[in-house]
Design a protein around this motif. Structure first.
Motif, short mmCIF file in Angstrom:
data_model
loop_
_atom_site.label_atom_id
_atom_site.label_comp_id
_atom_site.label_asym_id
_atom_site.label_seq_id
_atom_site.Cartn_x
_atom_site.Cartn_y
_atom_site.Cartn_z
N LEU A 8 1.03 -1.08 -0.04
CA LEU A 8 0.08 0.16 0.09
C LEU A 8 0.98 1.07 0.14
O LEU A 8 0.75 2.31 -0.81
CB LEU A 8 -0.91 -0.10 1.27
CG LEU A 8 -1.97 1.19 1.33
CD1 LEU A 8 -3.26 0.50 2.12
CD2 LEU A 8 -1.56 2.35 1.67
N THR A 9 2.04 1.26 0.83
CA THR A 9 2.74 2.44 0.91
C THR A 9 3.45 2.63 -0.48
O THR A 9 3.55 3.78 -0.84
CB THR A 9 3.71 2.50 2.07
OG1 THR A 9 2.96 2.06 3.17
CG2 THR A 9 4.84 3.25 2.30
N VAL A 10 4.23 1.41 -0.88
CA VAL A 10 4.71 1.77 -2.27
C VAL A 10 4.00 2.19 -3.32
O VAL A 10 4.41 3.08 -4.17
CB VAL A 10 5.60 0.51 -2.33
CG1 VAL A 10 6.41 0.58 -3.87
CG2 VAL A 10 6.68 0.17 -1.43
N GLU A 11 2.62 1.64 -3.52
CA GLU A 11 2.03 2.00 -4.59
C GLU A 11 1.60 3.42 -4.20
O GLU A 11 1.38 4.25 -5.31
CB GLU A 11 0.70 1.16 -4.37
CG GLU A 11 -0.28 1.25 -5.56
CD GLU A 11 0.14 1.12 -7.07
OE1 GLU A 11 1.30 0.40 -7.16
OE2 GLU A 11 -0.08 1.34 -8.00
N ALA A 12 1.31 3.91 -2.85
CA ALA A 12 0.90 5.11 -2.77
C ALA A 12 1.86 6.08 -3.25
O ALA A 12 1.58 7.26 -3.94
CB ALA A 12 0.48 5.33 -1.48
N VAL A 13 3.16 5.69 -2.96
CA VAL A 13 4.39 6.50 -3.28
C VAL A 13 4.42 6.80 -4.81
O VAL A 13 4.64 7.83 -5.39
CB VAL A 13 5.76 6.14 -2.80
CG1 VAL A 13 6.84 6.72 -3.63
CG2 VAL A 13 5.62 6.33 -1.33
N LYS A 14 4.16 5.71 -5.63
CA LYS A 14 4.22 5.60 -6.93
C LYS A 14 3.11 6.33 -7.56
O LYS A 14 3.21 7.09 -8.41
CB LYS A 14 3.99 4.18 -7.57
CG LYS A 14 3.95 4.01 -8.94
CD LYS A 14 3.86 2.38 -9.40
CE LYS A 14 3.97 2.48 -10.87
NZ LYS A 14 2.58 2.57 -11.48
N VAL A 15 1.62 6.46 -7.08
CA VAL A 15 0.58 6.96 -7.49
C VAL A 15 0.85 8.76 -7.35
O VAL A 15 0.68 9.42 -8.23
CB VAL A 15 -0.45 6.53 -7.05
CG1 VAL A 15 -1.67 7.35 -7.42
CG2 VAL A 15 -0.79 5.01 -7.42
N LEU A 16 1.43 8.85 -6.21
CA LEU A 16 1.55 10.27 -6.02
C LEU A 16 2.73 10.81 -6.61
O LEU A 16 2.54 11.89 -7.36
CB LEU A 16 1.96 10.33 -4.46
CG LEU A 16 0.96 10.09 -3.28
CD1 LEU A 16 1.65 10.18 -1.93
CD2 LEU A 16 0.22 11.45 -3.34
#
Ligand code: FE2
Length: 364
Positions: free
Chosen positions: A46-54
């Motif tokens: 979740l954190t890594v995907e959030a960083v990517k989407v951001l």
């Protein structure tokens, strides 16, 4: 909010507004990508995907393997009323709630032994506690009256807890089940040298427990794999080792890095609903782990900051203690053929996420 939906879709994990804000607050606090995972207290994916989407949305940018908010990212943070996460962990006990005191000499011996431990392997989902966290577990278990003079069972021991408990816990006997022969040999060698009363079995916990060990112990300790099947299997085996009736204790570690709150909730319902046990202790992020060599090979490689090996320890687990109540009965079911290492919340699964999201036609 569209970003939350995108993250949820790409990871297959629920994303609450609170979880998203925790990731933003972590990014506001540090540019180190691994510290962001540590501070956010969310599943790694979740954190890594959030960083990517951001980053895709222009809200963060990457520079030299670090993560920075852009001006529009800063604006979003102000709009959502987020302040940077401050780490308030107690420096004296590292958040474990205990001090070593008379365990200090045992800790120093243990730390020396641990220097030469076998390297963790991805074949068995290994990753080891820092020696200090291992001895802090001993301190907590000893204080609760679950080690001195007790029969203690350890399920999986890449953390070398047999030696830590043997050095500092004054147990009557330790019986250890370990699948990896390198650890079996290492622990046996040092246990013999240190005259620790223990037996170490090379054992796959998917098999039924041997009759002479079933229901014989006062205390169990395990750091289970965290996919659903592995988690419940290791704990069921732990309960199977405990004597029937009240007053026995079970200890295990569980993370937010590889388990969602949904999994925590299901676990807690299962513990109290299906077994005669009560949750007495849940020490949040009690235990810290050393970085393991195969980390980068086991995770996704499509988010640039997470292609660099961590400079800090960032992987932590919370420490659970349960105690049996009157009427507790151990059980010994078979789990032959169960996949005990994978599901969508695990670190390794993030590789699958990366494959899926890089090919939009396969996107769920
Ligand atoms: Fe403290």
């Amino acid at each position: 909010m569209q970003i939350l939906e995108t993250i949820a879709q790409n990871t297959g994990l629920p994303v609450t507004g609170h979880a998203f804000d925790r990731v933003l607050a972590a990014i506001a606090a540090t540019a180190d990508p691994w510290e962001i995972v540590d501070l956010a207290d969310q599943p790694f994916n979740l954190t890594v995907e959030a960083v990517k989407v951001l980053a895709d949305e222009g809200l963060v940018r990457f520079e030299d393997g670090r993560v920075y908010l852009t001006e529009s990212g800063q604006a979003l943070i102000r709009k959502r009323g987020i302040v940077p996460t401050r780490l308030l962990r107690c420096p004296a006990c590292g958040g474990s709630g205990v001090q070593l005191q008379d365990l200090q000499p045992a800790y120093e011996i243990f730390r020396e032994i641990a220097r030469d431990r076998p390297k963790p392997s991805d074949e068995f989902d290994q990753g080891c506690l820092t020696p200090l966290s291992a001895m802090r577990r001993v301190a907590l278990m000893k204080q609760r009256g679950d080690l001195v003079g007790k029969r203690v069972a350890i399920l999986g021991d890449d953390d070398l807890m047999t030696l830590a408990i043997g050095l500092g816990g004054q147990p009557k006997e330790i019986v250890t089940f370990e699948i990896d022969d390198r650890y079996v040999q290492f622990i046996r060698h040092h246990a013999e040298r240190l005259e620790i009363p223990c037996r170490v079995y090379s054992f796959d916990l998917r098999q039924r427990l041997p009759e002479d060990l079933f229901a014989q112990f006062d205390t169990f300790l395990t750091d289970p794999p965290e996919n659903y099947a592995g988690l419940f299997l290791f704990l069921e085996r732990g309960f199977g080792l405990l004597k029937p009736g009240d007053g026995q204790a079970g200890y295990f570690g569980m993370t937010l890095t590889e388990s969602s709150l949904t999994k925590w909730a299901r676990l807690q319902q299962w513990l109290v609903g299906e077994h005669r046990v009560v949750l007495t202790d849940l020490v949040f992020e009690h235990s810290e782990y050393e970085n393991w060599d195969f980390l980068l090979e086991s995770i996704r490689s499509d988010v640039e900051p997470y292609t660099h090996f961590p400079r800090v320890n960032w992987y932590r687990s919370s420490f659970y203690r349960v105690e049996t109540l009157e009427g507790f009965e151990p059980d010994n079911p078979s789990f032959e053929g169960t996949d005990i290492y994978s599901d969508e919340e695990r670190l390794v699964y993030s590789k699958e996420v990366a494959k899926r999201t890089s090919n939009p036609t396969e996107r769920r």
